[in-house]
Design an enzyme around this catalytic site. Structure first.
Site, PDB file in Angstrom:
ATOM      1  N   CYS A   1       4.830  -9.684   0.074  1.00 11.28           N
ATOM      2  CA  CYS A   1       5.074 -10.949   0.790  1.00 11.28           C
ATOM      3  C   CYS A   1       5.458 -12.098  -0.136  1.00 11.28           C
ATOM      4  CB  CYS A   1       3.853 -11.334   1.616  1.00 11.28           C
ATOM      5  SG  CYS A   1       3.407 -10.071   2.812  1.00 11.28           S
TER       6      CYS A   1
ATOM      7  N   HIS B   1       4.303 -18.714   3.469  1.00  9.77           N
ATOM      8  CA  HIS B   1       4.385 -17.390   4.089  1.00  9.77           C
ATOM      9  C   HIS B   1       3.731 -17.413   5.470  1.00  9.77           C
ATOM     10  CE1 HIS B   1       4.237 -13.231   4.864  1.00  9.77           C
ATOM     11  NE2 HIS B   1       3.010 -13.016   4.438  1.00  9.77           N
TER      12      HIS B   1
ATOM     13  N   ASN C   1       4.371 -11.652  11.037  1.00 12.53           N
ATOM     14  CA  ASN C   1       4.406 -11.596   9.571  1.00 12.53           C
ATOM     15  C   ASN C   1       5.507 -10.621   9.141  1.00 12.53           C
ATOM     16  OD1 ASN C   1       3.999 -11.021   6.855  1.00 12.53           O
ATOM     17  ND2 ASN C   1       1.772 -11.032   7.001  1.00 12.53           N
TER      18      ASN C   1
HETATM   19  N1  COA Z   1      -7.865  -7.382  18.972  1.00 15.75           N
HETATM   20  C1  COA Z   1      -9.160  -7.528  19.296  1.00 15.75           C
HETATM   21  N2  COA Z   1     -10.147  -7.432  18.421  1.00 15.75           N
HETATM   22  C2  COA Z   1      -9.817  -7.208  17.134  1.00 15.75           C
HETATM   23  C3  COA Z   1      -8.491  -7.050  16.719  1.00 15.75           C
HETATM   24  C4  COA Z   1      -7.494  -7.142  17.704  1.00 15.75           C
HETATM   25  N3  COA Z   1      -6.199  -7.018  17.387  1.00 15.75           N
HETATM   26  N4  COA Z   1      -8.487  -6.831  15.378  1.00 15.75           N
HETATM   27  C5  COA Z   1      -9.750  -6.849  14.974  1.00 15.75           C
HETATM   28  N5  COA Z   1     -10.560  -7.056  16.030  1.00 15.75           N
HETATM   29  C6  COA Z   1     -12.026  -7.143  16.059  1.00 15.75           C
HETATM   30  C7  COA Z   1     -12.686  -6.445  14.912  1.00 15.75           C
HETATM   31  O1  COA Z   1     -12.760  -5.063  15.148  1.00 15.75           O
HETATM   32  C8  COA Z   1     -14.020  -7.123  14.880  1.00 15.75           C
HETATM   33  O2  COA Z   1     -14.828  -6.532  15.863  1.00 15.75           O
HETATM   34  P1  COA Z   1     -16.390  -6.253  15.589  1.00 15.75           P
HETATM   35  O3  COA Z   1     -16.970  -7.615  15.361  1.00 15.75           O
HETATM   36  O4  COA Z   1     -16.821  -5.582  16.838  1.00 15.75           O
HETATM   37  O5  COA Z   1     -16.409  -5.398  14.360  1.00 15.75           O
HETATM   38  C9  COA Z   1     -13.717  -8.541  15.338  1.00 15.75           C
HETATM   39  O6  COA Z   1     -12.424  -8.492  15.956  1.00 15.75           O
HETATM   40  C10 COA Z   1     -13.694  -9.530  14.213  1.00 15.75           C
HETATM   41  O7  COA Z   1     -12.948  -8.954  13.151  1.00 15.75           O
HETATM   42  P2  COA Z   1     -12.594  -9.772  11.878  1.00 15.75           P
HETATM   43  O8  COA Z   1     -11.781  -8.923  10.964  1.00 15.75           O
HETATM   44  O9  COA Z   1     -13.834 -10.423  11.331  1.00 15.75           O
HETATM   45  O10 COA Z   1     -11.696 -10.900  12.545  1.00 15.75           O
HETATM   46  P3  COA Z   1     -11.105 -12.163  11.865  1.00 15.75           P
HETATM   47  O11 COA Z   1     -11.540 -13.363  12.564  1.00 15.75           O
HETATM   48  O12 COA Z   1     -11.277 -12.109  10.370  1.00 15.75           O
HETATM   49  O13 COA Z   1      -9.553 -11.961  12.161  1.00 15.75           O
HETATM   50  C11 COA Z   1      -7.576 -11.227  11.061  1.00 15.75           C
HETATM   51  C12 COA Z   1      -8.898 -10.820  11.719  1.00 15.75           C
HETATM   52  C13 COA Z   1      -6.871  -9.974  10.600  1.00 15.75           C
HETATM   53  C14 COA Z   1      -6.722 -11.959  12.084  1.00 15.75           C
HETATM   54  C15 COA Z   1      -7.906 -12.165   9.867  1.00 15.75           C
HETATM   55  O14 COA Z   1      -8.874 -11.576   9.034  1.00 15.75           O
HETATM   56  C16 COA Z   1      -6.682 -12.453   9.042  1.00 15.75           C
HETATM   57  O15 COA Z   1      -5.770 -13.082   9.498  1.00 15.75           O
HETATM   58  N6  COA Z   1      -6.668 -12.032   7.774  1.00 15.75           N
HETATM   59  C17 COA Z   1      -5.511 -12.218   6.924  1.00 15.75           C
HETATM   60  C18 COA Z   1      -4.511 -11.149   7.275  1.00 15.75           C
HETATM   61  C19 COA Z   1      -3.156 -11.427   6.706  1.00 15.75           C
HETATM   62  O16 COA Z   1      -2.634 -12.491   6.874  1.00 15.75           O
HETATM   63  N7  COA Z   1      -2.600 -10.422   6.053  1.00 15.75           N
HETATM   64  C20 COA Z   1      -1.298 -10.483   5.493  1.00 15.75           C
HETATM   65  C21 COA Z   1      -1.283 -11.341   4.303  1.00 15.75           C
HETATM   66  S1  COA Z   1       0.258 -11.193   3.525  1.00 15.75           S
END
Ligand code: COA
Length: 338
Positions: free
Chosen positions: A120, A261, A291
């Site tokens: 990225c 990004h 993304n």
């Molecule tokens: N729909 C519904 N629930 C989802 C889900 C989806 N698409 N994806 C994950 N969950 C659930 C998880 O399983 C978890 O459930 P649990 O509590 O029963 O285990 C819950 O949501 C919370 O998960 P968590 O990972 O703590 O959520 P979050 O608030 O951190 O959000 C992201 C998840 C991925 C959106 C966030 O971590 C994020 O944006 N991270 C950066 C990712 C990124 O930008 N990557 C590329 C960088 S180049």
């Protein structure tokens, strides 16, 4: 300077362009595929829809469209381009690289062409390379294109990643200019930390773990530690851009536009708040494109140009971050071709 010596050219960013495939994948469709909801995706990421390549489209097809767009917008003939860099993490083949193919597809004869992969952050690394080549006199006009067909390495059963990533391509034109120093590409800050390699990666398919008949499909797809990446992204966005501003003797108040990004709306909100840059100066198009990795920043630039958010003379802070872990910032004065 002693008589007869020539001032070195500076690198000027004169054009941006972009392309997204026709097919739109909505959150409602994802609800049918995995256990998720439109409400969850929007509230956690800001993404409403994204574009997915057609079966017969690969990364070079997307890249070629973005290159044609930037050439058209700037009235540049392909024969004028002497450097073509494709930033991608999803090339058509192991080799040949994408860039020579894209050069031929877009009518560039004998262009110097190669790929670069910083995931990225790829566009930032590619722009840094092109800037160096233009300022050293190796190239006069360079196109850097970020292009990805991430849909081919998404695990469509993994709700944590399949809602985030998408396909697209974006391109920038950087050219030599003999004008005032302190304009054009003002500065660059790049970095990496390989200790975070497992936070965002595709475990199989490289030389360490080749894909065999026994490889689980998910191992050939994007895997992510979302919380860790979130923490890294919000921190590095602030730190990298601040280092660059310090080096340039500028402050965040001098910046007209932040084009970071497009990974997640919450990352951009947290980081911009910590940076002290107002919301109206932060470009966001991720609600419509998701993304798109190395394509993300030039696609956001092209979008800002089309909506009138990016105007001539603007000082633009571009910041990329992602797998590696890698990061990079490029500070530019937007000086389109008159
Ligand atoms: N729909 C519904 N629930 C989802 C889900 C989806 N698409 N994806 C994950 N969950 C659930 C998880 O399983 C978890 O459930 P649990 O509590 O029963 O285990 C819950 O949501 C919370 O998960 P968590 O990972 O703590 O959520 P979050 O608030 O951190 O959000 C992201 C998840 C991925 C959106 C966030 O971590 C994020 O944006 N991270 C950066 C990712 C990124 O930008 N990557 C590329 C960088 S180049």
């Amino acid at each position: 300077m002693a008589g007869g010596s020539r001032a070195r050219p500076r690198a000027r960013l004169t054009g941006v362009g972009g392309y997204v495939p026709e097919r739109v994948l909505t959150n409602a469709e994802l609800e049918e595929m995995v256990d998720t909801s439109d409400e969850w995706i929007i509230s956690r990421t800001g993404i409403r829809e994204r574009h997915i390549a057609a079966d017969d489209q690969a990364t070079t097809d997307l890249a070629a469209e973005a290159v044609r767009d930037v050439l058209r917008r700037t009235g540049t003939d392909p024969s004028e381009i002497d450097l073509l860099v494709v930033a991608t993490t999803t090339p058509d083949y192991v080799f040949p690289p994408c860039a020579p193919l894209v050069g031929t597809m877009t009518g560039m004869d004998s262009v110097a062409a190669y790929d670069t992969n910083a995931v990225c952050t790829g566009l930032m690394y590619g722009m840094a390379q092109a800037t160096g080549m233009v300022e050293s006199g190796i190239a006069r006009k360079a196109v850097v294109v970020g292009a990805e067909t991430l849909s081919r390495i998404i695990d469509w059963e993994d709700r944590a990643t399949c809602v985030l990533f998408a396909d697209g391509a974006g391109a920038v034109l950087i050219e030599a200019d003999d004008g005032e120093p302190g304009t054009g590409v003002v500065g660059v800050e790049l970095g990496s930390d390989g200790s975070g390699r497992n936070d965002l990666w595709v475990p199989a398919g490289g030389t360490r773990t080749p894909v065999t008949d026994d490889t689980p499909r998910a191992d050939g797809c994007i895997q992510m530690n979302g919380r860790e990446v979130f923490r890294f992204a919000t921190r590095i966005l602030v730190e990298s851009s601040q280092r660059l501003l310090d080096e340039a003797g500028l402050t965040i108040d001098d910046v007209d536009l932040l084009v970071a990004h497009q990974a997640n709306e919450r990352i951009l909100e947290h980081a911009s708040e910590r940076m002290g840059i107002p919301r109206e100066k932060v470009v966001m198009n991720l609600d419509r494109v998701g993304n798109t990795s190395s394509a993300s920043i030039p696609l956001a630039m092209a979008d800002a140009l089309d909506t009138g958010q990016l105007t001539p003379g603007d000082l633009v802070m571009m910041v990329g971050f992602g797998a590696g872990l890698t990061w990079g910032s490029v500070l530019v004065r937007w000086e389109p071709r008159a």
